[in-house]
Design an enzyme around this catalytic site. Structure first.
Site, PDB file in Angstrom:
ATOM      1  N   HIS A  66       0.812  -1.216   0.000  1.00  0.00           N
ATOM      2  CA  HIS A  66       0.000   0.000   0.000  1.00  0.00           C
ATOM      3  C   HIS A  66       0.848   1.270   0.000  1.00  0.00           C
ATOM      4  CE1 HIS A  66       0.350  -0.111   4.499  1.00  0.00           C
ATOM      5  NE2 HIS A  66       0.262   1.187   4.365  1.00  0.00           N
ATOM      6  N   ASP A  77       0.261  -7.591   1.414  1.00  0.00           N
ATOM      7  CA  ASP A  77       0.620  -6.169   1.424  1.00  0.00           C
ATOM      8  C   ASP A  77       2.136  -6.027   1.355  1.00  0.00           C
ATOM      9  OD1 ASP A  77       0.551  -3.457   1.618  1.00  0.00           O
ATOM     10  OD2 ASP A  77      -0.172  -3.374   3.696  1.00  0.00           O
ATOM     11  N   SER A  81       4.325   2.385   8.192  1.00  0.00           N
ATOM     12  CA  SER A  81       4.011   1.352   7.211  1.00  0.00           C
ATOM     13  C   SER A  81       5.187   1.087   6.289  1.00  0.00           C
ATOM     14  CB  SER A  81       2.862   1.812   6.310  1.00  0.00           C
ATOM     15  OG  SER A  81       1.646   1.592   6.927  1.00  0.00           O
TER      16      SER A  81
END
Ligand SMILES: *[C@@H]1O[C@H](CO)[C@@H](O)[C@H](O)[C@H]1NC(C)=O
Ligand SMILES: *[C@@H]1O[C@H](CO)[C@@H](O)[C@H](O)[C@H]1NC(C)=O
Length: 273
Positions: free
Chosen positions: A83, A127, A217
């Site tokens: 992402h 992811d 992230s």
């Protein structure tokens, strides 16, 4: 067999397991060997990381703004979350520690010339993504890949470090790289909390006091492991998601699950223009 020798055999077996070297192949043989004498100078509830002990840590930038973390895994590839990969202009900032005082000697920014996201990536699943740098980097004390083990499952491991410049639970963005320690947590906590599918492509980890948070992230979940007699830092996870409040619980792309995918992509795109 009498009781004593059974206990002895059990003891010897324990010692063998405890000191056993990881035996798979390393993605990059020059990956992080840990300095036995780190110089101590957050992530939420975390603390400043040692200035020399995370040379694989990078910031992933879109349109010149850092949006995610990532990890250098070879001289040309950065591992991050799926992402975090954008169709807009992407760069990677390497060698950074304190964003207030960017050091010209250690930190620089490179363009990304290839972006690869796992074909099964969708929200909260697979992811994981790879970024190819426009040129290879020279390894130094400030720039060195984290270890990725290929051809062998890396587990079981339960205590990890997580590093990043992401926000803490008070919404503050730290200037210096933060480190926090987490432990692997019951998968069902993550399944319930985040409505994840019960697949092996992610792991659940958390802590009572620290967590990964917004802006973290893509960064690595790592742990020290002995490999052929040397203490090295291996990557186990990629920060994927967690509680909006940034306390306690998160899920991470399971690097061991993807190690063949990672090795395959790097092989395919190594020389490809
Ligand atoms: C990056 O900049 C381009 C051109 O200005 C813009 O179209 C695009 O939406 C921006 N991307 C992001 C993620 O902000
Ligand atoms: C986490 O990082 C610290 C400092 O770099 C190190 O001493 C510790 O061994 C690491 N923990 C694990 C589980 O690898």
């Amino acid at each position: 067999m009498n009781g004593t020798s059974r206990i002895l055999i059990a003891l010897v077996a324990c010692i063998l397991v405890a000191t056993e070297d990881a035996s798979g192949r390393l993605l990059d043989n020059n990956c992080a060997t840990i300095d036995p004498n780190p110089i101590y100078v957050k992530i939420d509830g975390g603390k400043d990381a040692d200035i020399f002990s995370n040379p694989w840590m990078v910031r992933v930038m879109v349109n010149c703004t850092a949006i995610c973390g990532g990890s250098l895994i070879t001289s040309r590839f950065v591992l991050t979350a799926g992402h975090c990969v954008s169709t807009s202009h992407m760069q990677v900032r390497l060698g950074e520690f304190d964003t207030r005082y960017p050091s010209k000697e250690r930190a620089f920014t490179l363009d990304v010339d290839k972006k690869i996201v796992h074909r099964n990536y969708r929200k909260n699943s697979h992811d994981i993504g790879l970024l190819r740098l426009i040129q290879t980097v020279m390894f130094s004390d400030y720039m060195r890949p984290i270890c990725i083990l290929i051809d062998e499952p890396i587990g079981p491991y339960s205590i990890f470090n997580v590093t990043g410049w992401g926000k803490n639970s008070r919404g503050e963005t730290p200037a210096t790289l933060q480190i926090a320690t987490l432990s692997q947590t019951d998968r069902y906590k993550c399944i319930r909390k985040f409505q994840l599918e019960d697949n092996m492509d992610w792991i659940c980890a958390g802590s009572e006091t620290s967590d990964a948070c917004e802006g973290d992230s893509g960064g690595p979940l790592s742990a020290l492991r002995i490999y052929q007699g040397q203490r090295k830092i291996f990557q186990f996870g990629v920060i994927s998601g967690g509680l909006g409040t940034c306390n306690g619980l998160g899920f991470y792309a399971n690097v061991a699950y993807f190690n063949n995918w990672i090795a395959g992509v790097i092989q395919n795109f190594k020389d490809f223009k």
